[in-house]
Design an enzyme around this catalytic site. Structure first.
Site, PDB file in Angstrom:
ATOM      1  N   GLU A   1       5.768   2.264   9.418  1.00 48.97           N
ATOM      2  CA  GLU A   1       5.511   0.831   9.205  1.00 48.97           C
ATOM      3  C   GLU A   1       6.229  -0.034  10.230  1.00 48.97           C
ATOM      4  OE1 GLU A   1       5.119  -0.078   4.705  1.00 48.97           O
ATOM      5  OE2 GLU A   1       6.972   1.048   4.902  1.00 48.97           O
TER       6      GLU A   1
ATOM      7  N   ASP B   1       2.426  -3.432   6.782  1.00 45.58           N
ATOM      8  CA  ASP B   1       3.678  -3.812   7.437  1.00 45.58           C
ATOM      9  C   ASP B   1       3.654  -3.517   8.930  1.00 45.58           C
ATOM     10  OD1 ASP B   1       5.483  -5.042   5.616  1.00 45.58           O
ATOM     11  OD2 ASP B   1       5.500  -3.166   4.502  1.00 45.58           O
TER      12      ASP B   1
ATOM     13  N   HIS C   1      -5.880  -7.871 -14.470  1.00 42.84           N
ATOM     14  CA  HIS C   1      -6.230  -6.960 -15.561  1.00 42.84           C
ATOM     15  C   HIS C   1      -7.601  -7.270 -16.148  1.00 42.84           C
ATOM     16  CE1 HIS C   1      -1.904  -5.581 -16.320  1.00 42.84           C
ATOM     17  NE2 HIS C   1      -2.594  -4.646 -15.737  1.00 42.84           N
TER      18      HIS C   1
ATOM     19  N   CYS D   1      -2.313   4.548   4.421  1.00 44.52           N
ATOM     20  CA  CYS D   1      -2.402   3.994   3.067  1.00 44.52           C
ATOM     21  C   CYS D   1      -2.373   2.473   3.033  1.00 44.52           C
ATOM     22  CB  CYS D   1      -1.305   4.563   2.178  1.00 44.52           C
ATOM     23  SG  CYS D   1       0.343   4.079   2.699  1.00 44.52           S
TER      24      CYS D   1
HETATM   25  C1  PEP Z   1       1.895  -1.019   3.981  1.00 44.94           C
HETATM   26  O1  PEP Z   1       2.845  -1.675   4.400  1.00 44.94           O
HETATM   27  O2  PEP Z   1       0.847  -0.801   4.628  1.00 44.94           O
HETATM   28  C2  PEP Z   1       1.926  -0.455   2.624  1.00 44.94           C
HETATM   29  C3  PEP Z   1       0.980   0.341   2.210  1.00 44.94           C
HETATM   30  O3  PEP Z   1       2.963  -0.822   1.823  1.00 44.94           O
HETATM   31  P1  PEP Z   1       3.078  -2.215   1.043  1.00 44.94           P
HETATM   32  O4  PEP Z   1       1.771  -2.934   1.183  1.00 44.94           O
HETATM   33  O5  PEP Z   1       3.404  -1.864  -0.375  1.00 44.94           O
HETATM   34  O6  PEP Z   1       4.216  -2.860   1.758  1.00 44.94           O
HETATM   35 MG    MG Z   2       4.753  -1.599   3.401  1.00 41.66          MG
END
Ligand code: PEP
Ligand code: MG
Length: 582
Positions: free
Chosen positions: A430, A454, A188, A501
């Site tokens: 994933e 993941d 933060h 993402c």
């Molecule tokens: C991922 O696994 O790429 C993802 C975006 O989810 P997290 O990092 O929250 O597991």
């Molecule tokens: Mg993930």
């Protein structure tokens, strides 16, 4: 002269004298109290709580306008001060172990530190610093010290850590930059530093033991370099960097809101990953076109009761309304593995990453899943929402989750509660098995979002949290590129869009490759967005496709990395964009 390196979290260059702040917690000793003094000690603890609350409210009054993040962070600290678990545990320690309040608070902090360190999500892990800062403040209140005394002349603040409240009190007239031993990009304090525009470097190991008050410091908040007592040629170099940063910042921010369209007309949606409501201004300022991944775990792990539908709705609605007309992609709960909240704690698992996590956990705890789905659907009445299921590994699992979603939709219709009936549904890719059957999954959803964090862990059999195998965790492994390619093709053949993402989406050198592989949307941490958009506007999609083809033909991650770096270096970029990397 000494050169140190930390993480640059707020860009800019500053040169000035060091002003060293020492945290109260460093000086604490254990003191035993007599049983008959327990009540007095309790009263002392409660006086410190009141004093700290008063202090924080006072700080709130002096926060400059336009800093909603700082306000909400201090509100969060105020809430934490009233947290029944914190109060109960501290009182219990004082009473049962007959120790002074300061010592009890430190024990509690150490307990939470271990707990938070086990979280997989770096953002959640970082939240321990909020507790640490609050405990520092309480200890100072117990000892009758003010936690922050401003320097009388412009200086560079050096501290073990700075609370967001202290950071918000830094005055532009007396603060040139700050450097801390703790912290990370997502702390933060870093967020507040960026909103104030001070250069800042965090996680500089050992700085407190190496710097003396008044030493001259040169700080680069972009590269993370800190030089103690620099000679004149280094000072010149830092001044030159400062000039270049000003040019860079102006360029990036002026253009951040423009869309990311390649020179030959392919539009890539650039969205942000978000965890908390207070990140909305940051997301918008950096030119994000909505949220590609809203990680919803935070509302569950920071408390010991489950959030209610109304509480979830309130948070989701704030994000959805704050980002309208852009979409917000809400991922359903991804707890489990090592991201456990107390109320989910099940039997110990030998292989938590392969255990009861994410969608599997939700399908076993339908009450919790339904409450979240109701809240997400209800939020969709206030703006554009997309739903996304994490860690889907097979068709059956997806169909089961879809069935629950359908039931919840019917329920809401019966109750007359509005929601978007055409809400888009996606799955995160994933797990390698999901990638292998992407053609089958594509028939059931509106989009895919590749979660590379993941996906890489499961495809390469590399624990993403294990530092001993971290060197093998390679997004550019040819196996990973082939999987991405296959998922994109399966999605496109079925007529759905494919997004990414995971962290891979925000790595500037990978962007031309990802575009060439055909991804339609990239979602990343907000600070990276202006750079990624600026780069995309300099690219030709058809050249990126050739690059991707070439990369897919290479046998090792090293060759692929070299190809990407050289490709970017030889690209005929507009001078202004090239300056971003030089
Ligand atoms: C991922 O696994 O790429 C993802 C975006 O989810 P997290 O990092 O929250 O597991
Ligand atoms: Mg993930």
């Amino acid at each position: 002269m000494k050169r140190l390196k930390g993480i640059g979290v707020s860009p800019g260059v500053a040169i000035g004298p060091a002003y060293v702040l020492l945290a109260g917690r460093l000086k604490i000793a254990r003191r035993f109290i007599r049983p008959q003094d327990v009540d007095d000690e309790m009263a002392r603890f409660h006086r410190a709580l009141e004093l700290t609350a008063r202090e924080l409210k006072e700080v709130k009054l002096h926060i400059p306008e336009g800093m909603p993040q700082a306000l909400s962070i201090i509100d969060a600290h105020l809430l934490m001060l009233r947290d029944p678990v914190l109060l109960r545990e501290t009182e219990k320690l004082i009473r049962n172990r007959l120790v002074n309040t300061e010592w009890a608070l430190i024990q509690i902090f150490e307990h939470y530190k271990r707990l938070f360190a086990s979280f997989e999500d770096p953002y959640l892990r970082e939240r321990i610093h909020d507790l640490e800062q609050l405990i520092d403040r309480l200890i100072m209140a117990l000892q009758g010290e003010d936690s922050y005394v401003a320097p009388s002349e412009p200086a560079i603040i050096v501290a073990r850590d700075l609370s967001p409240a202290d950071t918000a009190r830094l005055q532009a007239s007396t603060t040139k930059a700050f450097v801390t031993e703790l912290g990370s990009r997502t702390s933060h304090t870093a967020i507040v530093a960026r909103s104030l525009g001070f250069p800042a470097v965090v996680a500089v190991e050992g700085i407190l033991s190496q710097v003396n008050p008044g030493d001259l410091l040169a700080v680069d908040g972009f590269s993370g370099e800190v030089v103690i007592n620099p000679p004149s040629e280094i000072i010149e170099e830092f001044l030159d960097r400062r000039r270049r940063y000003h040019v860079r910042k102006a360029l990036l921010y002026n253009k951040a809101k423009r869309p990311a369209v390649t020179k030959d007309g392919r539009r890539i949606a650039i969205r942000a990953n978000l965890e908390l409501v207070d990140e909305i201004p940051l997301v918008l300022e950096h030119g994000a076109e909505g949220v590609g991944l809203y990680r919803t775990e935070y509302l569950y792990v920071t408390r010991d009761t489950l959030p209610t539908e109304e509480e979830l709705l309130l948070a989701y609605r704030q994000v959805v309304e704050g980002l309208r007309p852009y979409p917000v992609t809400i991922r359903t709960l991804d707890l489990g593995g090592d991201k456990f909240a107390d109320h989910f704690e099940g039997p110990e698992e030998i292989n938590p990453a392969l255990g009861l996590r994410a969608i599997r956990l939700c399908l076993k705890n339908l009450d919790i899943f339904r409450v979240q789905l109701r809240a997400i659907l209800r939020a969709s009445a206030f703006g554009k929402v997309r739903i996304m299921f994490p860690l889907i590994s097979g068709l059956g699992e997806l169909l089961e989750a879809k069935q629950i979603l359908g039931q919840v939709q019917e329920e809401l219709t019966r109750e007359g509660l509005p929601f978007d009936e055409n809400i888009q549904l996606g799955v995160m890719i994933e797990v390698p098995s999901a990638a292998a059957i992407a053609d089958l999954l594509a028939k059931e959803v509106d989009f895919f979002s590749i979660g590379t964090n993941d996906l890489i862990q499961y495809a390469l059999a590399i624990d993403r949290g294990n530092k001993d195998v971290a060197h093998l965790y390679d997004p550019l492994h040819p196996g990973i590129l082939r999987i991405i390619k296959q998922v994109v093709s399966a999605g496109h053949e079925a007529g759905i869009e494919v997004f990414m993402c995971g962290e891979m989406a925000g790595e500037i050198y990978y962007v031309p490759l990802l575009i060439g592989l055909g991804l339609n949307e990239l979602s990343m941490n907000a600070q990276t967005i202006p750079e990624v958009k600026a780069l995309i506007r300099e690219l030709y999609y058809r050249e990126c496709q050739v690059l991707a083809q070439e990369a897919l033909g290479l046998a090792t991650p090293e060759e692929i990395e070299l190809l990407l770096r050289e490709w970017l270096e030889h690209l005929d970029l507009e001078l202004s964009v090239r300056q971003l990397w030089n």
